[in-house]
Design a protein around this motif. Structure first.
Motif, short mmCIF file in Angstrom:
data_model
loop_
_atom_site.label_atom_id
_atom_site.label_comp_id
_atom_site.label_asym_id
_atom_site.label_seq_id
_atom_site.Cartn_x
_atom_site.Cartn_y
_atom_site.Cartn_z
N LEU A 52 45.07 17.27 57.05
CA LEU A 52 44.17 17.74 58.10
C LEU A 52 43.09 16.74 58.45
CD1 LEU A 52 43.73 21.39 56.75
CD2 LEU A 52 45.36 20.58 58.48
N ALA A 53 42.57 16.02 57.44
CA ALA A 53 41.50 15.04 57.68
C ALA A 53 41.45 14.07 56.51
CB ALA A 53 40.15 15.75 57.83
N GLN A 54 40.89 12.89 56.77
CA GLN A 54 40.80 11.86 55.74
C GLN A 54 39.53 11.04 55.94
OE1 GLN A 54 44.33 9.39 55.29
NE2 GLN A 54 43.05 7.62 54.91
N LEU B 180 43.39 21.99 50.08
CA LEU B 180 42.81 21.26 48.96
C LEU B 180 42.11 20.00 49.42
CD1 LEU B 180 46.06 21.43 46.82
CD2 LEU B 180 44.06 22.87 46.51
N VAL B 181 41.10 19.58 48.65
CA VAL B 181 40.48 18.28 48.84
C VAL B 181 40.90 17.42 47.66
CG1 VAL B 181 38.33 16.98 49.08
CG2 VAL B 181 38.48 19.31 50.01
N ASN C 142 41.15 13.29 51.01
CA ASN C 142 42.07 13.94 51.95
C ASN C 142 41.86 15.44 51.91
OD1 ASN C 142 43.92 11.78 52.96
ND2 ASN C 142 44.19 11.49 50.77
N LEU C 143 41.77 16.03 53.09
CA LEU C 143 41.78 17.48 53.24
C LEU C 143 43.20 17.82 53.64
CD1 LEU C 143 40.08 20.12 53.37
CD2 LEU C 143 39.77 19.64 55.81
N MET C 144 43.90 18.58 52.81
CA MET C 144 45.30 18.87 53.10
C MET C 144 45.64 20.32 52.82
SD MET C 144 47.08 16.89 49.95
CE MET C 144 45.71 16.08 49.15
#
Length: 141
Positions: A131-133, A65-66, A115-117
């Motif tokens: 995963l990324a922010q 999810l973003v 946030n990419l989670m």
């Protein structure tokens, strides 16, 4: 026997441990998320934010999810969520929410954290794996 570390070494150990804990988990070379420099807010409190993301399918079953958080003055709210397609392609995300309490967002400067989670569903209780922010100053119009 006690092991005694000099104060500097102990502080360095804690700093490295803290940095490792803050790093995104399993972030690969294609796991990234960005925030566009403008968003919108309407008179009824509807906020829309945009950006891009990229991720690879790692074979796990949990969704990716973003999510986004908007901050302006004393207000901070989660703004929607977008299910990500992890195929290595750069894709766009758009999150929208109506925010009416405890205050209202207004046109002007604001800050967004995206946030990419991944939701790890391999345990009894699903847990988010970041995963990324991206943190960005934006302008609400």
């Amino acid at each position: 026997m006690r092991l005694r570390l000099p104060l500097g070494a102990a502080a360095s150990t804690l700093l490295v441990a803290g940095l490792a804990a803050a790093a995104p988990a399993h972030a690969g070379p294609t796991d990234r998320v960005t925030v566009e420099d403008t968003g919108t807010v309407t008179a009824d409190g509807t906020v829309t934010l945009h950006g891009t993301y990229q991720c690879l399918d790692d074979g796990s079953t949990g969704p990716v999810l973003v999510g986004s958080t908007l901050k302006q003055k004393d207000l901070s709210s989660g703004i929607g969520g977008t299910r990500a397609v992890c195929d290595g392609q750069v894709r766009e995300w758009t999150n929208t929410s109506v925010v009416t309490a405890p205050g209202r967002y207004e046109p002007g400067p604001a800050r967004v954290q995206a946030n990419l989670m991944k939701l790890d569903t391999s345990r009894a209780i699903p847990l988010p794996e970041f995963l990324a922010q991206d943190d960005a100053d934006i302008t609400l119009r």
